[in-house]
Design an enzyme around this catalytic site. Structure first.
Site, PDB file in Angstrom:
ATOM      1  N   ASP A   1     -17.718 -36.060 -28.676  1.00  0.00           N
ATOM      2  CA  ASP A   1     -17.887 -35.988 -30.134  1.00  0.00           C
ATOM      3  C   ASP A   1     -19.352 -36.095 -30.560  1.00  0.00           C
ATOM      4  OD1 ASP A   1     -16.836 -35.660 -32.679  1.00  0.00           O
ATOM      5  OD2 ASP A   1     -16.692 -37.821 -33.026  1.00  0.00           O
TER       6      ASP A   1
ATOM      7  N   GLY B   1     -21.597 -31.449 -33.860  1.00  0.00           N
ATOM      8  CA  GLY B   1     -21.953 -30.897 -35.174  1.00  0.00           C
ATOM      9  C   GLY B   1     -23.102 -31.676 -35.793  1.00  0.00           C
TER      10      GLY B   1
ATOM     11  N   HIS C   1     -22.395 -27.310 -30.210  1.00  0.00           N
ATOM     12  CA  HIS C   1     -21.324 -27.112 -29.216  1.00  0.00           C
ATOM     13  C   HIS C   1     -21.903 -26.527 -27.924  1.00  0.00           C
ATOM     14  CE1 HIS C   1     -18.536 -28.304 -32.194  1.00  0.00           C
ATOM     15  NE2 HIS C   1     -18.602 -27.199 -32.924  1.00  0.00           N
TER      16      HIS C   1
ATOM     17  N   ASN D   1      -8.212 -29.385 -34.247  1.00  0.00           N
ATOM     18  CA  ASN D   1      -9.502 -28.725 -34.466  1.00  0.00           C
ATOM     19  C   ASN D   1      -9.385 -27.290 -34.984  1.00  0.00           C
ATOM     20  OD1 ASN D   1     -11.158 -30.503 -31.735  1.00  0.00           O
ATOM     21  ND2 ASN D   1     -11.248 -30.935 -33.933  1.00  0.00           N
TER      22      ASN D   1
ATOM     23  N   ARG E   1     -10.865 -26.310 -38.436  1.00  0.00           N
ATOM     24  CA  ARG E   1     -12.284 -26.023 -38.667  1.00  0.00           C
ATOM     25  C   ARG E   1     -12.456 -24.609 -39.225  1.00  0.00           C
ATOM     26  NH1 ARG E   1     -15.635 -29.580 -34.953  1.00  0.00           N
ATOM     27  NH2 ARG E   1     -14.386 -31.470 -35.016  1.00  0.00           N
TER      28      ARG E   1
ATOM     29  N   GLU F   1     -10.026 -49.298 -20.668  1.00  0.00           N
ATOM     30  CA  GLU F   1     -11.107 -50.016 -21.353  1.00  0.00           C
ATOM     31  C   GLU F   1     -11.828 -49.014 -22.251  1.00  0.00           C
ATOM     32  OE1 GLU F   1     -11.615 -53.213 -21.260  1.00  0.00           O
ATOM     33  OE2 GLU F   1     -10.039 -53.520 -19.765  1.00  0.00           O
TER      34      GLU F   1
HETATM   35  C1  IPE Z   1     -12.021 -35.447 -31.485  1.00  0.00           C
HETATM   36  O1  IPE Z   1     -13.127 -35.238 -32.285  1.00  0.00           O
HETATM   37  C2  IPE Z   1     -11.654 -34.181 -30.784  1.00  0.00           C
HETATM   38  C3  IPE Z   1     -12.626 -33.688 -29.812  1.00  0.00           C
HETATM   39  C4  IPE Z   1     -13.774 -34.227 -29.521  1.00  0.00           C
HETATM   40  C5  IPE Z   1     -12.229 -32.499 -29.121  1.00  0.00           C
HETATM   41  P1  IPE Z   1     -12.976 -34.875 -33.823  1.00  0.00           P
HETATM   42  O2  IPE Z   1     -14.343 -34.705 -34.362  1.00  0.00           O
HETATM   43  O3  IPE Z   1     -12.033 -33.735 -33.977  1.00  0.00           O
HETATM   44  O4  IPE Z   1     -12.258 -36.179 -34.378  1.00  0.00           O
HETATM   45  P2  IPE Z   1     -12.233 -36.802 -35.833  1.00  0.00           P
HETATM   46  O5  IPE Z   1     -11.900 -35.686 -36.813  1.00  0.00           O
HETATM   47  O6  IPE Z   1     -13.591 -37.371 -36.094  1.00  0.00           O
HETATM   48  O7  IPE Z   1     -11.190 -37.868 -35.761  1.00  0.00           O
HETATM   49  C1  IPE Z   2     -16.963 -32.419 -30.979  1.00  0.00           C
HETATM   50  O1  IPE Z   2     -18.030 -32.409 -31.859  1.00  0.00           O
HETATM   51  C2  IPE Z   2     -16.529 -31.038 -30.551  1.00  0.00           C
HETATM   52  C3  IPE Z   2     -15.232 -30.624 -31.099  1.00  0.00           C
HETATM   53  C4  IPE Z   2     -14.426 -31.379 -31.787  1.00  0.00           C
HETATM   54  C5  IPE Z   2     -14.837 -29.244 -30.863  1.00  0.00           C
HETATM   55  P1  IPE Z   2     -17.801 -32.250 -33.402  1.00  0.00           P
HETATM   56  O2  IPE Z   2     -17.789 -30.798 -33.733  1.00  0.00           O
HETATM   57  O3  IPE Z   2     -16.592 -33.001 -33.840  1.00  0.00           O
HETATM   58  O4  IPE Z   2     -19.110 -32.905 -33.971  1.00  0.00           O
HETATM   59  P2  IPE Z   2     -19.225 -33.866 -35.236  1.00  0.00           P
HETATM   60  O5  IPE Z   2     -18.272 -34.991 -35.018  1.00  0.00           O
HETATM   61  O6  IPE Z   2     -18.859 -33.044 -36.436  1.00  0.00           O
HETATM   62  O7  IPE Z   2     -20.648 -34.288 -35.227  1.00  0.00           O
HETATM   63 MG    MG Z   3     -16.288 -34.889 -34.510  1.00  0.00          MG
END
Ligand code: IPE
Ligand code: IPE
Ligand code: MG
Length: 234
Positions: A15, A18, A32, A63, A66, A200
C-alpha cells in the site's frame, strides 16, 4: 542478522503507491510501476534470507472501484510483471501462485496464471504468492461453496478447520507468521482473514515504493521481539 528467527511466511499489503506518486507530482500509475520494482527487490531479498513463502496483496476485489484508467494501467503492469516473472521462475527455480478470483481477470492474465501454475509444479523451495482480484470474505464464501458441492457429491463427509482450509486459495500454504502493512493505514482491508488468525502484525508509515530490505529487517527484528502464545499460557 545473527540468531534471528526468520519468519517462514511473510505477507505484505502493498500500500501507498498512489500517495508516493502524488508527493512527487506524478500520476498514481507511476507509483504502481515503482511499487512493482520494489516487489522484485523484496522478493529476491526474502528468498536470499531464507523466507519460504512471501504473499503480497497486489489487487483486491474492491480495487475495481478505482477510476477505469488506473485499473487499466494496473492490469497492464500485472501483465508485464507476470511475463517477466515467468522468466525469473524458470531461471531461479521459483514457485509462484496467484491467489484470488482468477476467472474475473482478463483471458490474457488467466493464461499467464495457468503458465505460472504449470511452471511451479517443477520446483520446490521459495514460493511467491500474488493476491490478485483477491478478497478474504470472497475466498471464504468460495471455499464454502466448493465444500458444499463436495459434500453433496459424497466426496467429503467430515468438516474441521484443516479440511476447510484446503478449500481456500491458500491450500497447502502455511499461515503467515508476519503480516506487514506499509503506507500508514492500520487495517487489514479484506486480506487473508482466515489465515491471519495468529499472524504478528507490523505497520509502518513508509510508502510501499520506498520500502527497502532494511525496512524488512526492522519488521523481522520486531517480529523476533514478539511473544507468540497462540492462546497458551506463558
Ligand atoms: C489494500 O489497499 C489492497 C491492496 C494493497 C491491493 P487499499 O488501498 O485498497 O486499501 P484501503 O482502501 O486503504 O483500505
Ligand atoms: C496500493 O497502493 C496498490 C493497489 C491497491 C492497487 P494504492 O494505490 O492503494 O496507494 P495509496 O494507498 O492510494 O497511496
Ligand atoms: Mg491504498
Amino acid at each position: 542478522m545473527t540468531d534471528t528467527n526468520i519468519p517462514c511466511h511473510i505477507a505484505i499489503i502493498l500500500d501507498g503507491n498512489g500517495r508516493w506518486a502524488k508527493k512527487r507530482g506524478l500520476p498514481r500509475t507511476a507509483g504502481h510501476a515503482r511499487g512493482a520494482e520494489t516487489f522484485r527487490k523484496i522478493a529476491t531479498y526474502c528468498k536470499n534470507i531464507g523466507v519460504e513463502y512471501l504473499t503480497v496483496y497486489a489487487f483486491s476485489s474492491e480495487n475495481w472501484k478505482r477510476p477505469p484508467e488506473e485499473v487499466k494501467t494496473i492490469m497492464k503492469l500485472l501483465d508485464n510483471y507476470l511475463h517477466e516473472a515467468i522468466d525469473t521462475m524458470e531461471r531461479d527455480h521459483i514457485k509462484m501462485k496467484v491467489l484470488g478470483d482468477v476467472e474475473g481477470l482478463s483471458p490474457e492474465l488467466q493464461a499467464l496464471v495457468a503458465k505460472t501454475d504449470e511452471i511451479s509444479t517443477r520446483y520446490d523451495g521459495f514460493q511467491a504468492n500474488i493476491c490478485l482480484n483477491y478478497g478474504g470474505r470472497a475466498e471464504i464464501v468460495n471455499a464454502a461453496k466448493r465444500y458444499a458441492e463436495d459434500l453433496a457429491s459424497g466426496k467429503v463427509t467430515e468438516l474441521d478447520e484443516k479440511i476447510f482450509g484446503n478449500y481456500m486459495y491458500s491450500a497447502e500454504i502455511p499461515d503467515p507468521d508476519l503480516l506487514i502493512r506499509p503506507g500508514g493505514e492500520q487495517r487489514i482491508s479484506n486480506f487473508l482473514l482466515w489465515q491471519c488468525a495468529y499472524s504478528e502484525f507490523y505497520f509502518t508509515d513508509i510508502l510501499w515504493p520506498d520500502f527497502t530490505p532494511d525496512e524488512l529487517d526492522k519488521a523481522i527484528a520486531e517480529f523476533n521481539r514478539r511473544d507468540r502464545r497462540f492462546g497458551g499460557a506463558k
